[in-house]
Design a protein around this motif. Structure first.
Motif, PDB file in Angstrom:
ATOM      1  N   GLU A 253      35.944  40.216  32.733  1.00 41.58           N
ATOM      2  CA  GLU A 253      37.275  41.086  32.911  1.00 41.58           C
ATOM      3  C   GLU A 253      38.072  40.549  33.972  1.00 41.58           C
ATOM      4  O   GLU A 253      39.419  40.747  33.758  1.00 41.58           O
ATOM      5  CB  GLU A 253      36.992  42.440  33.335  1.00 41.58           C
ATOM      6  CG  GLU A 253      36.741  43.444  32.291  1.00 41.58           C
ATOM      7  CD  GLU A 253      36.353  45.026  32.833  1.00 41.58           C
ATOM      8  OE1 GLU A 253      36.864  45.476  33.736  1.00 41.58           O
ATOM      9  OE2 GLU A 253      35.421  45.497  32.095  1.00 41.58           O
ATOM     10  N   PHE A 254      37.701  40.031  35.039  1.00 37.39           N
ATOM     11  CA  PHE A 254      38.448  39.454  36.000  1.00 37.39           C
ATOM     12  C   PHE A 254      39.428  38.579  35.759  1.00 37.39           C
ATOM     13  O   PHE A 254      40.496  38.334  35.990  1.00 37.39           O
ATOM     14  CB  PHE A 254      37.604  38.995  37.294  1.00 37.39           C
ATOM     15  CG  PHE A 254      38.220  38.438  38.508  1.00 37.39           C
ATOM     16  CD1 PHE A 254      38.399  39.477  39.406  1.00 37.39           C
ATOM     17  CD2 PHE A 254      38.638  37.046  38.573  1.00 37.39           C
ATOM     18  CE1 PHE A 254      39.160  38.954  40.536  1.00 37.39           C
ATOM     19  CE2 PHE A 254      39.186  36.853  39.763  1.00 37.39           C
ATOM     20  CZ  PHE A 254      39.274  37.820  40.661  1.00 37.39           C
ATOM     21  N   TYR A 255      39.107  37.581  34.490  1.00 42.27           N
ATOM     22  CA  TYR A 255      39.558  36.332  34.116  1.00 42.27           C
ATOM     23  C   TYR A 255      40.803  36.826  33.140  1.00 42.27           C
ATOM     24  O   TYR A 255      41.696  36.588  32.742  1.00 42.27           O
ATOM     25  CB  TYR A 255      38.826  35.314  33.946  1.00 42.27           C
ATOM     26  CG  TYR A 255      38.204  34.586  35.125  1.00 42.27           C
ATOM     27  CD1 TYR A 255      38.780  34.338  36.191  1.00 42.27           C
ATOM     28  CD2 TYR A 255      36.757  34.722  35.070  1.00 42.27           C
ATOM     29  CE1 TYR A 255      38.406  33.729  37.454  1.00 42.27           C
ATOM     30  CE2 TYR A 255      36.119  34.136  36.198  1.00 42.27           C
ATOM     31  CZ  TYR A 255      37.205  33.705  37.390  1.00 42.27           C
ATOM     32  OH  TYR A 255      36.264  33.134  38.498  1.00 42.27           O
ATOM     33  N   ALA A 256      40.030  37.445  32.371  1.00 38.30           N
ATOM     34  CA  ALA A 256      40.873  37.721  31.029  1.00 38.30           C
ATOM     35  C   ALA A 256      40.938  39.161  30.238  1.00 38.30           C
ATOM     36  O   ALA A 256      41.416  39.240  29.087  1.00 38.30           O
ATOM     37  CB  ALA A 256      40.315  36.874  29.742  1.00 38.30           C
ATOM     38  N   ALA A 257      40.746  39.949  31.073  1.00 34.66           N
ATOM     39  CA  ALA A 257      40.982  41.325  31.067  1.00 34.66           C
ATOM     40  C   ALA A 257      40.333  41.835  29.552  1.00 34.66           C
ATOM     41  O   ALA A 257      40.885  42.761  28.767  1.00 34.66           O
ATOM     42  CB  ALA A 257      42.520  41.497  30.977  1.00 34.66           C
TER      43      ALA A 257
ATOM     44  N   LYS B 237      28.352  37.384  41.690  1.00 33.55           N
ATOM     45  CA  LYS B 237      29.077  38.272  42.880  1.00 33.55           C
ATOM     46  C   LYS B 237      29.253  36.854  43.775  1.00 33.55           C
ATOM     47  O   LYS B 237      30.603  36.968  44.426  1.00 33.55           O
ATOM     48  CB  LYS B 237      27.660  38.778  43.745  1.00 33.55           C
ATOM     49  CG  LYS B 237      28.055  39.886  44.550  1.00 33.55           C
ATOM     50  CD  LYS B 237      27.351  40.683  44.823  1.00 33.55           C
ATOM     51  CE  LYS B 237      27.545  42.014  45.692  1.00 33.55           C
ATOM     52  NZ  LYS B 237      26.596  42.964  46.222  1.00 33.55           N
ATOM     53  N   GLY B 238      28.681  35.835  43.724  1.00 27.44           N
ATOM     54  CA  GLY B 238      28.973  34.674  44.588  1.00 27.44           C
ATOM     55  C   GLY B 238      30.212  34.013  44.008  1.00 27.44           C
ATOM     56  O   GLY B 238      31.078  33.528  44.761  1.00 27.44           O
ATOM     57  N   GLU B 239      30.435  34.001  42.898  1.00 30.28           N
ATOM     58  CA  GLU B 239      31.495  33.696  41.989  1.00 30.28           C
ATOM     59  C   GLU B 239      32.825  34.335  42.581  1.00 30.28           C
ATOM     60  O   GLU B 239      33.925  33.818  43.054  1.00 30.28           O
ATOM     61  CB  GLU B 239      31.325  33.477  40.721  1.00 30.28           C
ATOM     62  CG  GLU B 239      32.145  32.416  40.059  1.00 30.28           C
ATOM     63  CD  GLU B 239      32.076  32.466  38.303  1.00 30.28           C
ATOM     64  OE1 GLU B 239      31.222  32.956  37.802  1.00 30.28           O
ATOM     65  OE2 GLU B 239      33.187  32.210  37.809  1.00 30.28           O
ATOM     66  N   LEU B 240      32.357  35.592  42.461  1.00 30.96           N
ATOM     67  CA  LEU B 240      33.770  36.483  42.731  1.00 30.96           C
ATOM     68  C   LEU B 240      34.086  36.211  44.290  1.00 30.96           C
ATOM     69  O   LEU B 240      35.327  36.321  44.938  1.00 30.96           O
ATOM     70  CB  LEU B 240      33.604  38.016  42.769  1.00 30.96           C
ATOM     71  CG  LEU B 240      33.879  38.537  41.099  1.00 30.96           C
ATOM     72  CD1 LEU B 240      33.262  40.030  41.157  1.00 30.96           C
ATOM     73  CD2 LEU B 240      35.222  38.360  40.660  1.00 30.96           C
TER      74      LEU B 240
END
Lengths: 87, 593
Positions: free
Chosen positions: B32-36, B443-446
């Protein structure tokens, strides 16, 4: 299977043809009328200046819009003709 | 109510709206963060793309550059719209069919090479960071005026707000927020333009008013040409610059548009390939509303400004210092003086401010003969203030000025947020997860995405204090970099069967030549006074550093083809991948990996 491949090739060729024609129009209206061919259009006056100025500041943008919508319309039809559209 | 309170009200209300929407639509999962989640309608997507696209460069800076140069700067208008044709025809549908989240994922998979992916990420980060520098310049101008402080303080305050804002949500938050931002910015741009067009030509549509007649029946553009040439400036509608450079610059902006990650990413978020084609068109519809108005804003503002300094025309008396101090019509000069972006000085002590081109011998002689001195007394007029100052110059009501302040901030904020998102996804998703530590947790990626944002904005703010040019010019450099590095490989990836080594060599050749050419003219890492050439007298013929992107792209194509021919052809499965990308059927939802 063989049918599908040849249809795919015909589809791609038709697509490339549409792209090339569109890009020629794209270039003529912006680089052409707007910049390089402006001296040729200097005889046609538009609101205190000439047609080339109008193409550079507004006309080219209107042509771009028309091209994109034409392409979307044409390609969505082509997808169906060649049976490669999304179900 | 004074102007400051009105501005505060408008800016505050618009911010409350964006933040409200961002909280309502907060991103949950990485995808969702990247492509909704790919649930965005083409019209909505087009509007959000338009907001994302029209940055401080389009909103704040572009009309000012057109106003002071005239026809020759039509390049910005054609360049920043013509790229959408390339996007729609050459990239968007295929990238959507490919179905991954980022541009560098496509490059990495298509060229079956982690190195290609890594090089693409580096290109994206360099282009996007340059872009953010331009945005920060605009943010500084907008916040400086709005908070009535100098532009450096405005820049620092703006940076904090941009960061807080971008960190809040991912693309989904940003998509709906950007729809709201588009509405604010288009109203803010067109409403003052309508007022001014009515004042000058009686036509309520600025785009038509530009080619209309003034009250006395003479065409507006003729009046403008007349007064500026009388003052020794170049004729507004004439072609004065170098034609070759003009063509190259337009081409750089066009192909750069089709190579910028934050725009391309937008086309990953529509449900179908067919929608990707429409989306580019809708984006351009919403962009065109501003771009068709911009040349009118430029020309009309130039006329208004010139006439304010020469109320009786170029042969009459210039404006008196006393008038500037006491007449409310000149209040804008005092408010903008505070930002340090506008300055005037009565050099010959005659109590009048004579604005003319003192580099023009004829105009200088005429001014001396008339007794207004031999020097231009409008010592500083930063191009980037024109759009924001425009409603004040035209004496429009306070609420219009407040609206323009809100619009300028919306433009700068939305693009800065979109770019920070692109940079953060490049670092966390492609660089860290893709190369350095594939086992990283979600989580680490965010977390790393947010750290990357913070670093990018710190660098951009620092360089934004001493920008390499006006906002739109800095942004043009970013386009040159994207044009030289990303666009050619994306196109070759779809339309040709160039191999991995060709792509890597092409990207590196395009990026390095363009970057070096820019640094030679603008200073190494944009540090002032480290340049060996200037754009007035460039290294190669008439090619300015802002126009070099098109040359870089050509180098990229050429190197890629030569290297690819000399090395082994692509494997069968990649050849099949290319064939499948060319056909819409079977485009599912994108997969993460």
């Amino acid at each position: 299977m063989a049918d599908q491949t040849s249809s795919g090739e015909a589809y791609w060729k038709a697509n490339l043809r549409i792209i090339i024609v569109s890009l020629i129009i794209w270039a003529i209206c912006s680089f052409g009328f707007g910049i390089l061919l402006r001296p040729m259009l200097s005889g046609i006056s538009v609101g205190g200046t000439d047609l080339g100025f109008w193409f550079a500041q507004q006309g080219s943008i209107l042509v771009f819009l028309a091209l994109i919508f034409f392409y979307a319309f044409r390609m969505n039809k082509l997808d169906k003709e060649h049976g490669v559209d999304e179900e | 109510m004074d102007q400051f309170t009105i501005n505060l009200l408008f800016v505050g209300a618009s911010f409350a709206l964006y933040i409200g929407i961002a909280i309502w639509a907060r991103a949950g999962s990485t995808s969702e963060f990247y492509a909704a989640g790919r649930g965005v309608h083409p019209v909505t997507n087009g509007m959000a793309t338009a907001a994302d696209w029209m940055s401080a460069a389009s909103f704040i800076s572009m009309a000012g550059l057109i106003a002071f140069v005239g026809y020759d700067n039509s390049t910005y208008l054609m360049g920043w719209t013509g790229g959408y044709v390339l996007l729609a025809l050459l990239l968007a549908p295929y990238l959507r069919k490919f179905g991954k989240f980022t541009v560098s994922e496509f490059i990495g998979d298509r060229f079956y090479s982690p190195t290609a992916r890594l090089v693409a990420v580096i290109c994206l980060i360099i282009a996007s960071t340059t872009y953010v520098i331009g945005q920060m310049t605009g943010v500084g101008v907008a916040f400086g005026r709005f908070l009535e402080v100098d532009s450096t303080t405005g820049l620092l305050i703006g940076a904090v707000i941009v960061f807080a804002y971008a960190v809040f949500g991912g693309m989904k938050g940003v998509t709906y927020t950007q729809v709201a931002q588009y509405c604010v910015l288009i109203l803010a741009y067109t409403i003052p333009a309508i007022f001014i067009s009515l004042q000058l030509t009686g036509n309520p549509i600025p785009a038509l008013g530009l080619f209309g007649n003034a009250a006395d029946g003479t065409p507006l553009l003729q009046t403008l040409d007349g007064i500026v040439t009388d003052l020794g400036f170049k004729e507004y509608t004439a072609h004065n610059g170098d034609t070759f450079n003009m063509v190259l610059f337009t081409l750089s902006l066009m192909i750069g548009t089709a190579g910028l990650p934050h725009v391309i990413m937008r086309f990953f978020t529509v449900p179908k390939v067919a929608d990707a084609r429409w989306s580019a068109g809708w984006a351009l519809v919403f962009i065109a509303l501003l771009y068709l108005t911009a040349p009118a804003v430029g020309a009309m503002a130039r006329l208004n400004i010139t006439q304010q300094f020469w109320p009786e025309g170029a042969t009459g008396e210039p404006v008196a210092l006393e008038t500037i101090a006491s007449d409310p019509a000149y209040n804008w000069m005092k408010t903008w003086e505070q930002t340090g972006l506008l300055g005037w000085e009565d050099k010959n002590g005659d109590g009048k401010i004579a604005y003319f081109n003192d580099g023009d011998a004829e105009a200088k002689a005429a001014m001396e003969a008339a007794g207004w001195g031999s020097e231009n007394e409008l010592t500083n007029f930063n191009r980037d203030i024109l759009v924001l100052a425009n409603p004040e110059i035209a004496n429009l009501p306070g609420w219009v000025i407040g609206l323009v302040a809100a619009g300028g901030l919306a433009a700068a904020l939305s693009t800065a947020a979109g770019l920070l998102l692109a940079i953060s996804s490049a670092v966390s998703h492609d660089l860290i997860k893709g190369s350095i530590n594939p086992a990283i947790s979600e989580k680490g990626e965010l977390m790393s995405a947010r750290v990357a944002m913070a670093v990018a904005i710190a660098v951009a703010t620092y360089l934004g204090m001493n920008p390499p040019g006006f906002a739109a010019q800095t942004v043009a450099l970013a386009f040159g970099l994207a044009a030289a590095s990303i666009f050619p490989v994306l196109m070759m990836g779809i339309f040709t069967k160039v191999n991995n080594k060709g792509a890597v060599a092409g990207m590196l050749a395009g990026l390095i030549t363009t970057l070096v050419y820019i640094f030679l003219h603008k200073g190494w890492l944009f540090i002032p006074d480290t340049n060996s050439f200037t754009d007035a007298d460039p290294l190669l013929g008439t090619i300015k550093s802002t126009s070099f992107g098109a040359v870089g792209a050509l180098i990229n194509f050429a190197v890629a083809f030569i290297v690819s021919k000399a090395t082994s052809p692509i494997p069968q499965e990649i050849s099949d991948l290319v064939e499948s990308v060319r056909i819409p059927r079977g485009a599912g939802a994108a997969q993460d990996h």
